[in-house]
Scaffold this active site. Structure first.
Site, PDB file in Angstrom:
ATOM      1  N   ASP A 129       0.706  -1.278  -0.006  1.00 40.11           N
ATOM      2  CA  ASP A 129       0.152   0.015  -0.098  1.00 40.11           C
ATOM      3  C   ASP A 129       0.766   1.390  -0.067  1.00 40.11           C
ATOM      4  O   ASP A 129       0.619   2.144  -0.908  1.00 40.11           O
ATOM      5  CB  ASP A 129      -0.774   0.016   1.022  1.00 40.11           C
ATOM      6  CG  ASP A 129      -2.294   0.689   0.839  1.00 40.11           C
ATOM      7  OD1 ASP A 129      -2.678   0.531  -0.055  1.00 40.11           O
ATOM      8  OD2 ASP A 129      -2.525   1.324   1.984  1.00 40.11           O
TER       9      ASP A 129
ATOM     10  N   LEU B 167       6.096  13.583   8.539  1.00 37.69           N
ATOM     11  CA  LEU B 167       6.944  14.818   8.875  1.00 37.69           C
ATOM     12  C   LEU B 167       7.384  15.294   7.406  1.00 37.69           C
ATOM     13  O   LEU B 167       7.975  16.333   7.339  1.00 37.69           O
ATOM     14  CB  LEU B 167       8.289  14.552   9.686  1.00 37.69           C
ATOM     15  CG  LEU B 167       7.758  14.096  11.078  1.00 37.69           C
ATOM     16  CD1 LEU B 167       9.384  13.870  11.863  1.00 37.69           C
ATOM     17  CD2 LEU B 167       7.324  15.210  11.878  1.00 37.69           C
TER      18      LEU B 167
ATOM     19  N   HIS C 241       3.051  10.577  14.777  1.00 40.25           N
ATOM     20  CA  HIS C 241       2.571  11.657  13.878  1.00 40.25           C
ATOM     21  C   HIS C 241       2.199  12.859  14.883  1.00 40.25           C
ATOM     22  O   HIS C 241       2.774  13.985  14.789  1.00 40.25           O
ATOM     23  CB  HIS C 241       1.432  11.466  13.071  1.00 40.25           C
ATOM     24  CG  HIS C 241       1.593  10.399  12.095  1.00 40.25           C
ATOM     25  ND1 HIS C 241       3.082   9.883  11.620  1.00 40.25           N
ATOM     26  CD2 HIS C 241       0.587   9.545  11.453  1.00 40.25           C
ATOM     27  CE1 HIS C 241       2.890   8.811  10.803  1.00 40.25           C
ATOM     28  NE2 HIS C 241       1.536   8.462  10.543  1.00 40.25           N
TER      29      HIS C 241
END
Ligand SMILES: *[C@@H]1O[C@H](CO)[C@@H](O)[C@H](O)[C@H]1NC(C)=O
Ligand SMILES: *[C@@H]1O[C@H](CO)[C@@H](O)[C@H](O)[C@H]1NC(C)=O
Ligand SMILES: *[C@@H]1O[C@H](CO)[C@@H](O)[C@H](O)[C@H]1NC(C)=O
Ligand SMILES: *[C@@H]1O[C@H](CO)[C@@H](O)[C@H](O)[C@H]1NC(C)=O
Ligand SMILES: *[C@@H]1O[C@H](CO)[C@@H](O)[C@H](O)[C@H]1NC(C)=O
Length: 398
Positions: free
Chosen positions: A38, A179, A240
């Site tokens: 993916d 990032l 994240h």
């Protein structure tokens, strides 16, 4: 045993000038493991293609290899379909790319392995790379690992120890792809550029709260075997969103290019984070999650999964500058909208003591808009009251 390097595809340089340059700078081999997965499909191949296209001027030549679990005669056509869909950068017409790499005379500069595979396979692959895939002397080795880096503190430590036996620290690149998002990567730059104005307001006297939000409309159907072991906190909150939080709150380095200084300042924020108590987090699950788990994991109707698909966490930083400033991190699947942003909301009373109805009493805020939602494009938004004072970076918009 993991079948290794099964699919294979080469892109090569044909312009003579670039070829000459390549002789000087050397050849780079890029191996993507999980090349039909993916992540590779969505981001990696396009990214590598652009690297290849843009770096012609840098003088490196490249070859790219895709490796996966399926046999070569099955995966090569799949890989080929993925690669066919790549978008050619306008600077490099496809005609200039030949399928065959003329390697004669090219000096190998380095080898890059990108592990786009589940974390449980990292250690074995790293061992294989060390035992049989190291480049010849003089060329560098880089191994890129994506999150999740283990599933808890202990497994992360174990993984680090195992990887350490196969790879040197400078050979490992632990990547958080979030990032790389345009606005996320501009946060520090924005703070730096506007240091003069922001310095006096970037503290508990001016900041009402900080919000970091990543809402998704998608569910996790089809990925439950993976997702159910992780959940939203391990999948996005602790990496994240926490990274974004450090970029917003860390002490600015003197020089943004000094990665050691950036790292030290980030670590200072991490160590200042106060431990969370139970009443500082709300977790939840979207309604059909249980049913999807039962179906995809072949479980009976009484099987219960406690994996959260939604979490809202209230964090605090134990530094005088941010004392009692609420830092909210929120993320979830199957929510009302798809949007990602970080918002610094400033206190009203600082600006609107006298007249509550004045324009100065509207919320004062800076929003780092990562993407999707009503804006649809990444941007840095600031309230009107700041707009003549703050410099917005190239990607920024009012
Ligand atoms: C791929 O190769 C294997 C072993 O050589 C063979 O059994 C299989 O039928 C082949 N598959 C295709 C789609 O050609
Ligand atoms: C290439 O561009 C087309 C049209 O803009 C888009 O639909 C497609 O998803 C892009 N492919 C990749 C791999 O980004
Ligand atoms: C890599 O493999 C070699 C030879 O098997 C071994 O001596 C070395 O400790 C391994 N690890 C690193 C980081 O080189
Ligand atoms: C940091 O690096 C960029 C890109 O290489 C360069 O343009 C900039 O001048 C550097 N800044 C400092 C402060 O060294
Ligand atoms: C669940 O059952 C289906 C069909 O029997 C099978 O294809 C699948 O691999 C099974 N999934 C798991 C996680 O055991």
């Amino acid at each position: 045993m993991l079948p290794f390097l099964l699919g294979l595809f080469l892109l090569s340089l044909c312009s003579t000038a670039a070829q000459d340059e390549a002789h000087k700078r050397g050849h780079v081999s890029v191996v993507v493991l999980g090349g039909t997965g993916d992540l590779a499909r969505k981001y990696l191949w396009q990214g590598f293609f652009e690297l290849y296209a843009n770096k012609i001027s840098s003088g490196h030549s490249f070859s790219f290899y895709g490796g996966g679990l399926s046999p070569a005669n099955k995966s090569t056509p799949v890989l080929y379909e993925i690669l066919k869909a790549l978008n050619c950068s306008k600077d490099v017409p496809k005609e200039r790319i030949q399928k065959q790499l003329k390697q004669e005379g090219l000096v190998e500069a380095g080898r890059l392995f990108y592990l786009s595979v589940p974390a449980f396979a990292y250690a074995e692959i790293a061992d294989r790379i060390n035992s049989s895939c190291r480049p010849p002397k003089g060329a560098w080795l880089r191994v890129v690992l994506e999150k999740p880096f283990g599933h808890d503190f202990r497994s992360a430590q174990e993984l680090a120890t195992k990887l350490g036996t196969s790879l040197k620290d400078e050979e490992m690149y632990r990547i958080d792809h979030y990032l790389g998002k345009q606005v996320v990567s501009n946060i520090l730059q924005f703070r730096m550029q506007n240091k003069k104005h922001l310095d006096s307001m970037w503290n508990k006297y001016f900041i009402e709260r900080v919000e970091i939000v990543l809402k998704e409309t998608l569910d996790v159907k089809g990925r439950i075997a993976f997702y159910d072991q992780y959940g939203v906190i391990r999948d996005v909150l602790q990496n994240h969103l926490t990274e974004v939080m450090t970029l917003l709150t860390m002490r600015l380095p003197l020089n943004l290019n000094n990665s050691q200084e950036v790292l030290t300042n980030k670590l200072n924020i991490f160590t200042s984070l106060l431990p969370l108590s139970k009443n500082q987090a709300v977790i939840g699950q979207y309604q059909t999650y249980q049913k999807e788990v039962q179906q995809e994991l072949n479980k009976t109707k009484d099987h219960v999964s406690l994996t959260p698909t939604f979490a809202a966490v209230l964090a605090h930083i134990d530094e005088t500058q941010y004392e009692d400033v609420p830092i909210l991190m929120i993320s979830g699947k199957q929510l009302d909208e798809r949007v990602g942003y970080a918002r610094i909301l400033f206190k009203d009373n600082v600006f609107c003591l006298q007249n509550k109805n004045s324009v100065h009493c509207k919320p004062k805020q800076i929003i780092f808009y990562f993407g999707h939602g009503s804006l649809k494009y990444p941007a840095i938004l600031v309230s009107k009251i700041f707009s003549n004072r703050l410099l917005l970076t190239a990607s920024g918009k009012k």
